[in-house]
Enzyme design. Structure first.
Site, mmCIF file in Angstrom:
data_model
loop_
_atom_site.group_PDB
_atom_site.id
_atom_site.type_symbol
_atom_site.label_atom_id
_atom_site.label_comp_id
_atom_site.label_asym_id
_atom_site.label_seq_id
_atom_site.Cartn_x
_atom_site.Cartn_y
_atom_site.Cartn_z
ATOM 1 N N HIS A 133 0.409 4.294 -2.663
ATOM 2 C CA HIS A 133 0.081 5.663 -2.245
ATOM 3 C C HIS A 133 1.183 6.651 -2.626
ATOM 4 O O HIS A 133 0.913 7.828 -2.854
ATOM 5 C CB HIS A 133 -0.186 5.719 -0.737
ATOM 6 C CG HIS A 133 -1.571 5.295 -0.370
ATOM 7 N ND1 HIS A 133 -2.375 6.024 0.479
ATOM 8 C CD2 HIS A 133 -2.308 4.214 -0.747
ATOM 9 C CE1 HIS A 133 -3.549 5.412 0.607
ATOM 10 N NE2 HIS A 133 -3.520 4.308 -0.120
ATOM 11 N N HIS A 141 -5.690 -5.819 -2.671
ATOM 12 C CA HIS A 141 -6.527 -5.975 -1.483
ATOM 13 C C HIS A 141 -6.771 -7.443 -1.134
ATOM 14 O O HIS A 141 -7.552 -7.735 -0.231
ATOM 15 C CB HIS A 141 -7.867 -5.261 -1.682
ATOM 16 C CG HIS A 141 -7.762 -3.776 -1.661
ATOM 17 N ND1 HIS A 141 -8.740 -2.930 -2.131
ATOM 18 C CD2 HIS A 141 -6.749 -2.962 -1.222
ATOM 19 C CE1 HIS A 141 -8.350 -1.673 -1.991
ATOM 20 N NE2 HIS A 141 -7.153 -1.662 -1.433
ATOM 21 N N ARG A 173 0.833 -1.211 0.000
ATOM 22 C CA ARG A 173 0.000 0.000 0.000
ATOM 23 C C ARG A 173 0.866 1.259 0.000
ATOM 24 O O ARG A 173 0.535 2.256 -0.647
ATOM 25 C CB ARG A 173 -0.912 -0.020 1.236
ATOM 26 C CG ARG A 173 -1.927 1.111 1.260
ATOM 27 C CD ARG A 173 -2.780 1.038 2.510
ATOM 28 N NE ARG A 173 -3.800 2.077 2.529
ATOM 29 C CZ ARG A 173 -4.212 2.695 3.629
ATOM 30 N NH1 ARG A 173 -3.685 2.377 4.812
ATOM 31 N NH2 ARG A 173 -5.133 3.625 3.560
ATOM 32 N N ASN A 182 -3.691 8.887 4.105
ATOM 33 C CA ASN A 182 -2.397 8.300 4.456
ATOM 34 C C ASN A 182 -2.201 8.098 5.957
ATOM 35 O O ASN A 182 -1.161 7.569 6.373
ATOM 36 C CB ASN A 182 -1.261 9.180 3.923
ATOM 37 C CG ASN A 182 -1.114 9.080 2.421
ATOM 38 O OD1 ASN A 182 -1.406 8.046 1.835
ATOM 39 N ND2 ASN A 182 -0.690 10.161 1.783
#
Length: 309
Positions: free
Chosen positions: A50, A175, A46, A77
């Site tokens: 991001h 995910h 992740r 975040n």
């Protein structure tokens, strides 16, 4: 520098001469880190995502804020994890090859190894990125895809990064490991349209299970994004989406679109995972090219969180 020029300067084995064996150093260090905390595998995947969606894959997400205005201070975040793990790997690499390997490349390697250590595909990453020196909270708010975005919205966010709809539906399968806080999907349980209702697309039995854990106002609890195989990188994510048992609205919507829905159904039947693994590797490489700094652009930071003047 044009995007095409930047991509051309990324290459496999970029550090073969300047820092031989660096990818083995990264993987070895991460193996120890993951043995102490398996949840960081999803965290580092992740973290890379991001970072790449704001200013490109330049490690700007790693930069500490001077006055709470850096990317890491933006709402999306605040639950991102793995900063310390990247710093630990960076320190190990610096001890071997000072000021040679960028934090951005370490983040890309770490995401790849997080997938590998979760029984996912093993693939090569292109390297040669350099670190950016600007981190802006406002840019994180406008560039990161929303967790409740529908297929049209999500496709637009990815298209801005020169990523396709297929990249979007493939990368969403990150995910298949990790968790989401109740606050990320509580609206679907308790106030979907603002009238105290539940998202009718949620499987009722699954919704009941979620509601038992995620009471209204619960901000602490988490649920696995893939309830079938939460720590294994496989097609359990797609099976959850197809069964209307996805937590996030952005995941749930994939089954309703004719194109993304067809891919989701195809992946639920990919029993040997060959197609999914091959597609995921390609899309991760595509994402790793977004907005990169190469050549003499950017810098190599000795510590990922600290600005270099």
């Amino acid at each position: 520098m044009a995007a095409g020029e930047a991509r051309a300067q990324l290459q496999y084995g970029f550090y073969n001469t300047s820092c031989p064996g660096v990818e083995e150093v990264v993987r070895s260090e991460l193996k120890g880190i993951f043995s102490n905390d398996t949840t960081l595998r999803a965290g580092l995947l992740r973290l890379h995502f991001h970072d790449c969606f704001v200013r490109g894959c330049d490690a700007s997400l790693m930069l500490n804020s001077h006055n709470a205005t850096a990317e890491k201070d933006a709402d999306p975040n605040l639950t991102v994890r793995g900063y310390e793990a990247i710093e630990a790997v960076k320190a190990k690499v610096e001890a071997t090859c000072p000021l040679v390997v960028s934090c951005a490349d370490i983040m890309a390697m770490a995401a790849r190894d997080a997938v590998y250590f979760s029984d996912g595909p093993e693939y090569e990453v292109e390297t040669g990125r350099r670190d950016g020196n600007v981190s802006n909270m406002a840019e994180a708010l406008t560039n990161l895809p929303p967790s409740d975005g529908n297929v049209t919205v999500m496709t637009q966010y990815f298209a801005v990064k020169n990523l396709t709809m297929k990249d979007m539906v493939v990368l969403s399968a990150a995910h298949t490991i990790g968790v989401a806080h109740c606050t990320s999907f509580s609206k679907r349980l308790y106030n979907f349209t603002g009238d105290g209702d539940q998202d009718p697309s949620l499987d009722p039995a699954f919704a009941k299970q979620l509601a038992a854990v995620c009471k209204p106002g619960n901000v602490a609890s988490v649920e696995p994004l893939d309830a079938l195989t939460p720590v294994k990188f496989d097609n359990g994510y797609y099976k959850s989406v197809a069964a209307h048992q996805a937590l996030l609205g952005s995941d749930a919507g994939l089954i309703d679109d004719s194109l993304t829905g067809a891919y989701v159904r195809l992946m639920t039947n990919d029993t040997n995972l060959d197609t999914f693994f091959a597609d995921f590797a390609v899309s991760m490489i595509n994402m790793g090219r977004v907005g990169v700094l190469t050549g003499t652009d950017g810098q190599i930071r000795p510590t990922c969180g600290i600005y270099v003047d």
